[in-house]
Design a protein around this motif. Structure first.
Motif, PDB file in Angstrom:
ATOM      1  N   ASP A  25       0.855  -1.176   0.000  1.00  0.00           N
ATOM      2  CA  ASP A  25       0.000   0.000   0.000  1.00  0.00           C
ATOM      3  C   ASP A  25       0.905   1.244   0.000  1.00  0.00           C
ATOM      4  O   ASP A  25       2.081   1.154   0.357  1.00  0.00           O
ATOM      5  N   ASP A  80      -0.363  -3.323   4.517  1.00  0.00           N
ATOM      6  CA  ASP A  80      -1.327  -2.220   4.357  1.00  0.00           C
ATOM      7  C   ASP A  80      -1.728  -1.724   5.747  1.00  0.00           C
ATOM      8  O   ASP A  80      -1.905  -2.512   6.671  1.00  0.00           O
ATOM      9  N   ASP A  81      -1.867  -0.407   5.899  1.00  0.00           N
ATOM     10  CA  ASP A  81      -2.240   0.121   7.221  1.00  0.00           C
ATOM     11  C   ASP A  81      -3.745   0.087   7.450  1.00  0.00           C
ATOM     12  O   ASP A  81      -4.198   0.326   8.571  1.00  0.00           O
ATOM     13  N   ASP A 107      -0.151   5.134   0.976  1.00  0.00           N
ATOM     14  CA  ASP A 107      -0.355   6.092   2.072  1.00  0.00           C
ATOM     15  C   ASP A 107      -0.516   5.391   3.420  1.00  0.00           C
ATOM     16  O   ASP A 107      -1.387   4.545   3.582  1.00  0.00           O
ATOM     17  N   GLY A 108       0.317   5.744   4.363  1.00  0.00           N
ATOM     18  CA  GLY A 108       0.236   5.147   5.693  1.00  0.00           C
ATOM     19  C   GLY A 108       1.046   3.869   5.817  1.00  0.00           C
ATOM     20  O   GLY A 108       1.186   3.313   6.898  1.00  0.00           O
ATOM     21  N   THR A 109       1.565   3.377   4.677  1.00  0.00           N
ATOM     22  CA  THR A 109       2.407   2.182   4.692  1.00  0.00           C
ATOM     23  C   THR A 109       3.826   2.566   4.260  1.00  0.00           C
ATOM     24  O   THR A 109       4.779   2.341   5.001  1.00  0.00           O
TER      25      THR A 109
HETATM   26 MG   LIG Z   1      -3.006   3.155   3.441  1.00  0.00          MG
END
Ligand SMILES: [Mg+2]
Length: 218
Positions: free
Chosen positions: A13, A170-171, A15-17
């Motif tokens: 992933d 993935d977050d 964004d955030g990962t």
């Molecule tokens: Mg994400």
């Protein structure tokens, strides 16, 4: 945490990962309300109160990730606004070391994201991470968000992989649950997607705080 001998395909992933979610959190929670308030001639507090339920109601839907949708709905140039604060886009700690290693390995490495093509383009331009991937797939191309089972079917048709030797990092717990239901065997979450927020407690999936935890044996 992971036996790399068992992994042939790595799905990552964005964004955030790989990237600090602080950019997106700041953008949607502070910058967009500010610009919306200016445009409508209202106070920021009021703008936040108006926008929050509208954002909430679209969570997990493809439109939520669609900059064109929000540009039209809010009468703001969302892609342009993102570019304005693009300086805040940041790669999470130890991500580049990890990507270099996994890219040099014989594994297939795919970026799978719900990000809209404009956002994806801006972030790749700012971070230069695109060079590490065999392919970059946005759910907007497939027509379903990652939270939807159909996304994984279509992804597998586009980039064949076997569920038993595929790893997804993935977050988003909703995305991990959807991948689990589809049958992807190796799933890892991210407990620190936003460096400006405290670490999250994750119980449903094994979680990493940063990518150093996955470097052994790679
Ligand atoms: Mg994400």
């Amino acid at each position: 945490m992971i036996d790399w001998n068992k992994i042939d395909t790595v799905l990552l992933d964005m964004d955030g990962t790989l990237l600090d979610l602080n950019f997106d959190n700041h953008f949607w929670k502070e910058f967009v309300p500010l610009k919306f308030a200016e445009k409508q001639g209202i106070a920021i507090v009021e703008a936040k109160q108006l926008l929050e339920p509208r954002f909430k109601s679209m969570e997990g839907r493809l439109e939520w990730y669609c900059l064109d949708y929000w540009s039209e709905a809010l009468e703001l140039n969302i892609a342009g606004l993102k570019a304005e604060i693009a300086g805040l886009i940041a790669v999470l700690p130890h991500v580049v070391e990890f990507l270099e290693k996994v890219h040099q390995s014989p594994r297939k490495v795919l970026l799978v994201t719900n990000a809209h093509k404009d956002s994806l383009g801006l972030k790749m331009e700012k971070t230069c991470l695109h060079r590490f991937f065999d392919d970059i797939i946005s759910s907007h191309t497939l027509g379903f968000p990652k939270e939807h089972a159909e996304f994984w079917h279509l992804l597998q048709r586009l980039q064949p992989f076997e569920k038993h030797n595929t790893l997804l990092i993935d977050d988003s717990l909703a995305v991990l649950n959807s991948a689990r239901q589809f049958g992807i065997e190796h799933l890892i979450s991210v407990s620190r997607p936003d460096t400006q927020l405290p670490k999250k407690e994750i119980i449903d999936f094994p979680a990493i705080e940063d990518f150093r935890e996955l470097m052994a044996g790679l």
